[in-house]
Design a protein around this motif. Structure first.
Motif, PDB file in Angstrom:
ATOM      1  N   ASP A   1      -8.444  12.534 -23.182  1.00  0.00           N
ATOM      2  CA  ASP A   1      -7.143  12.013 -23.622  1.00  0.00           C
ATOM      3  C   ASP A   1      -6.745  12.730 -24.913  1.00  0.00           C
ATOM      4  OD1 ASP A   1      -8.590  10.758 -25.669  1.00  0.00           O
ATOM      5  OD2 ASP A   1      -8.174   8.720 -25.010  1.00  0.00           O
TER       6      ASP A   1
ATOM      7  N   SER B   1      -5.525   3.825 -23.032  1.00  0.00           N
ATOM      8  CA  SER B   1      -5.226   5.259 -22.871  1.00  0.00           C
ATOM      9  C   SER B   1      -5.871   5.774 -21.582  1.00  0.00           C
ATOM     10  CB  SER B   1      -5.806   6.028 -24.056  1.00  0.00           C
ATOM     11  OG  SER B   1      -7.208   6.140 -23.916  1.00  0.00           O
ATOM     12  N   THR B   2      -5.651   7.041 -21.290  1.00  0.00           N
ATOM     13  CA  THR B   2      -6.198   7.584 -20.041  1.00  0.00           C
ATOM     14  C   THR B   2      -7.737   7.542 -20.042  1.00  0.00           C
ATOM     15  OG1 THR B   2      -5.978   9.820 -20.960  1.00  0.00           O
ATOM     16  CG2 THR B   2      -4.215   9.045 -19.532  1.00  0.00           C
TER      17      THR B   2
ATOM     18  N   TYR C   1       3.272   8.918 -33.169  1.00  0.00           N
ATOM     19  CA  TYR C   1       2.515   9.203 -31.950  1.00  0.00           C
ATOM     20  C   TYR C   1       2.302  10.715 -31.883  1.00  0.00           C
ATOM     21  CZ  TYR C   1       1.439   8.310 -26.930  1.00  0.00           C
ATOM     22  OH  TYR C   1       0.834   8.176 -25.708  1.00  0.00           O
TER      23      TYR C   1
ATOM     24  N   HIS D   1      -5.968  18.251 -20.493  1.00  0.00           N
ATOM     25  CA  HIS D   1      -5.650  16.826 -20.540  1.00  0.00           C
ATOM     26  C   HIS D   1      -5.952  16.196 -19.180  1.00  0.00           C
ATOM     27  CE1 HIS D   1      -3.189  13.132 -20.637  1.00  0.00           C
ATOM     28  NE2 HIS D   1      -3.620  13.116 -21.887  1.00  0.00           N
TER      29      HIS D   1
ATOM     30  N   MET E   1       3.143  18.539 -17.138  1.00  0.00           N
ATOM     31  CA  MET E   1       1.681  18.625 -17.085  1.00  0.00           C
ATOM     32  C   MET E   1       1.231  19.455 -15.882  1.00  0.00           C
ATOM     33  SD  MET E   1      -0.248  17.167 -19.360  1.00  0.00           S
ATOM     34  CE  MET E   1      -0.098  16.120 -20.796  1.00  0.00           C
TER      35      MET E   1
ATOM     36  N   MET F   1       0.333  19.263 -27.779  1.00  0.00           N
ATOM     37  CA  MET F   1      -1.131  19.248 -27.833  1.00  0.00           C
ATOM     38  C   MET F   1      -1.654  20.570 -28.386  1.00  0.00           C
ATOM     39  SD  MET F   1      -1.982  17.359 -24.263  1.00  0.00           S
ATOM     40  CE  MET F   1      -1.554  15.630 -24.087  1.00  0.00           C
TER      41      MET F   1
ATOM     42  N   ASN G   1       2.515  12.567 -29.550  1.00  0.00           N
ATOM     43  CA  ASN G   1       3.511  13.166 -28.647  1.00  0.00           C
ATOM     44  C   ASN G   1       4.804  13.444 -29.413  1.00  0.00           C
ATOM     45  OD1 ASN G   1       1.490  11.858 -27.116  1.00  0.00           O
ATOM     46  ND2 ASN G   1       2.828  11.731 -25.338  1.00  0.00           N
TER      47      ASN G   1
ATOM     48  N   SER H   1      -2.347   6.791 -28.015  1.00  0.00           N
ATOM     49  CA  SER H   1      -2.318   5.520 -27.285  1.00  0.00           C
ATOM     50  C   SER H   1      -3.658   4.796 -27.424  1.00  0.00           C
ATOM     51  CB  SER H   1      -1.996   5.773 -25.815  1.00  0.00           C
ATOM     52  OG  SER H   1      -2.959   6.631 -25.259  1.00  0.00           O
TER      53      SER H   1
ATOM     54  N   GLU I   1       2.352   3.460 -22.527  1.00  0.00           N
ATOM     55  CA  GLU I   1       3.698   4.045 -22.444  1.00  0.00           C
ATOM     56  C   GLU I   1       4.554   3.336 -21.386  1.00  0.00           C
ATOM     57  OE1 GLU I   1       3.299   8.276 -21.844  1.00  0.00           O
ATOM     58  OE2 GLU I   1       2.262   8.544 -23.736  1.00  0.00           O
TER      59      GLU I   1
HETATM   60  P1  13P Z   1      -3.424   9.761 -23.508  1.00  0.00           P
HETATM   61  O1  13P Z   1      -4.239  10.634 -22.621  1.00  0.00           O
HETATM   62  O2  13P Z   1      -3.780   9.981 -24.936  1.00  0.00           O
HETATM   63  O3  13P Z   1      -3.489   8.337 -23.096  1.00  0.00           O
HETATM   64  O4  13P Z   1      -1.903  10.288 -23.429  1.00  0.00           O
HETATM   65  C1  13P Z   1      -1.036  10.106 -22.415  1.00  0.00           C
HETATM   66  C2  13P Z   1       0.077  11.077 -22.427  1.00  0.00           C
HETATM   67  O5  13P Z   1       1.142  10.791 -22.010  1.00  0.00           O
HETATM   68  C3  13P Z   1      -0.133  12.426 -22.899  1.00  0.00           C
HETATM   69  O6  13P Z   1       1.016  13.131 -22.738  1.00  0.00           O
END
Ligand code: 13P
Ligand code: SF4
Length: 327
Positions: A42, A238-239, A137, A26, A287, A66, A139, A154, A224
């Motif tokens: 992401d 998102s990221t 979500y 990730h 993470m 994940m 998550n 996201s 978030e």
């Molecule tokens: P994304 O990378 O999908 O934006 O997710 C953020 C996140 O908090 C993953 O734990």
């Protein structure tokens, strides 16, 4: 056990080849872990890759949900989570049918009030809104996905909600992602009260301060974050959405409103641009649990295998597949 650095990286790559494995990481993973991954992305990108890559093994450098999603989508592959304790606290904020554990307190922010009492469960909210689809979500734990109609990330939450025929949806578990989705759809969004402690700690004053310090920079924020923060940011995504935005934008400087692990890719892929964290303490301890040593150990010891039992996996896969079918 080899020492560190290149030596260790080389040994991991050799083991990876021997085991016909791929390494997924990730965007929040440590720099050196991102460097040994086949794919960094992401949640949405990594789910798509887990569902389609040819290999015998997936080593998932991320958090538990994940790896579970990878196992749900690719049941014939061995899925390893190098650090068994790498959990997402937000995923534990909703239970299917037994009261959730007492909410943990995290440093750096005031705990928000519950939208639903703590003893409330997913089955309770479904009973309260019969026939209302549940948008979940990613998550979340696999058993929550199994009780849901469709998953979202996201990156696609609004598209997912818009894809449903109903005028209202239940959106779990992140209250901030739900508030953002509600702002961007005409449908009624019934929210849960979960949150990510890394993003929840950001307050509007952080944005004001960052703008003062870096007046030339655009502010990017992850959905978030609290809605008050999103409303005053320049771009919410998102990221990987942030990576795309930073690359395509004419701006030369950005304030980054997400976990600081993303700064590594942002800087590497945009050497001429400047990136500043919105808050330096946006660090997800879960993470960061995965290290090169844990990845090496995962390959050597075949640990920790993540396998979702079929009675949960099959309904959970329907919810994930529905999401993946949306372009
Ligand atoms: P994304 O990378 O999908 O934006 O997710 C953020 C996140 O908090 C993953 O734990
Ligand atoms: Fe969970 Fe937040 Fe960490 Fe992502 S960054 S894994 S949502 S605690």
């Amino acid at each position: 056990m080899p020492s560190t650095g290149t030596d260790l990286q080389d040994q991991i790559l050799t083991l990876k080849k021997q085991k016909h494995a791929i390494i997924l990481a990730h965007n929040y993973q440590r720099d050196e872990v991102q460097d040994i991954a086949d794919f960094v992305g992401d949640s949405l990108e990594l789910s798509r890759i887990a569902a389609t890559q040819e290999c015998d093994m997936i080593v998932f450098c991320g958090v538990n949900f994940m790896a579970e999603s990878a196992s749900i989508l690719s049941p014939d592959k061995t899925v390893l989570l190098p650090e068994v304790e790498a959990n997402c606290p937000m995923a534990d904020m909703i239970q299917v049918d037994s009261p959730r554990p007492v909410r943990k307190r995290f440093p750096g922010f005031d705990a928000p009030r519950f939208l639903f009492p703590p003893e409330f469960t997913l089955r309770d909210i479904k009973k309260q809104y019969p026939g209302t689809p549940v948008v979940t979500y990613v998550n979340t734990t696999a058993d929550i996905k199994a009780e849901s109609d469709i998953c979202c990330t996201s990156a696609n939450v609004v598209k997912v909600i818009e894809s449903l025929p109903s005028d209202q949806v239940i959106c779990i578990p992140d209250k901030n992602l739900s508030a953002w989705a509600a702002k961007n759809t005409k449908k009624k969004v019934i929210a849960w009260d979960g949150f990510c402690h890394v993003h929840e700690r950001v307050i509007p004053e952080d944005v004001t301060k960052a703008r003062k310090k870096h007046p030339e920079a655009l502010v990017m924020a992850h959905p978030e974050c609290r809605i008050e923060v999103l409303e005053i940011s320049d771009h919410v995504t998102s990221t990987s959405g942030m990576l795309r935005f930073a690359k395509s934008s004419d701006a030369a400087a950005f304030v980054v409103g997400t976990e600081i692990g993303l700064l590594y890719r942002l800087r590497k892929e945009n050497p001429g641009k400047m990136f500043y964290p919105l808050r330096k303490d946006m660090i997800c301890p879960n993470m960061k649990k995965t290290t090169l040593h844990s990845v090496f150990r995962a390959f050597q010891e075949n640990t920790h295998i993540v396998k979702v039992p079929d009675h949960i996996r099959i309904p959970a896969k329907i919810a994930l597949d529905r999401m993946l079918a949306i372009p």
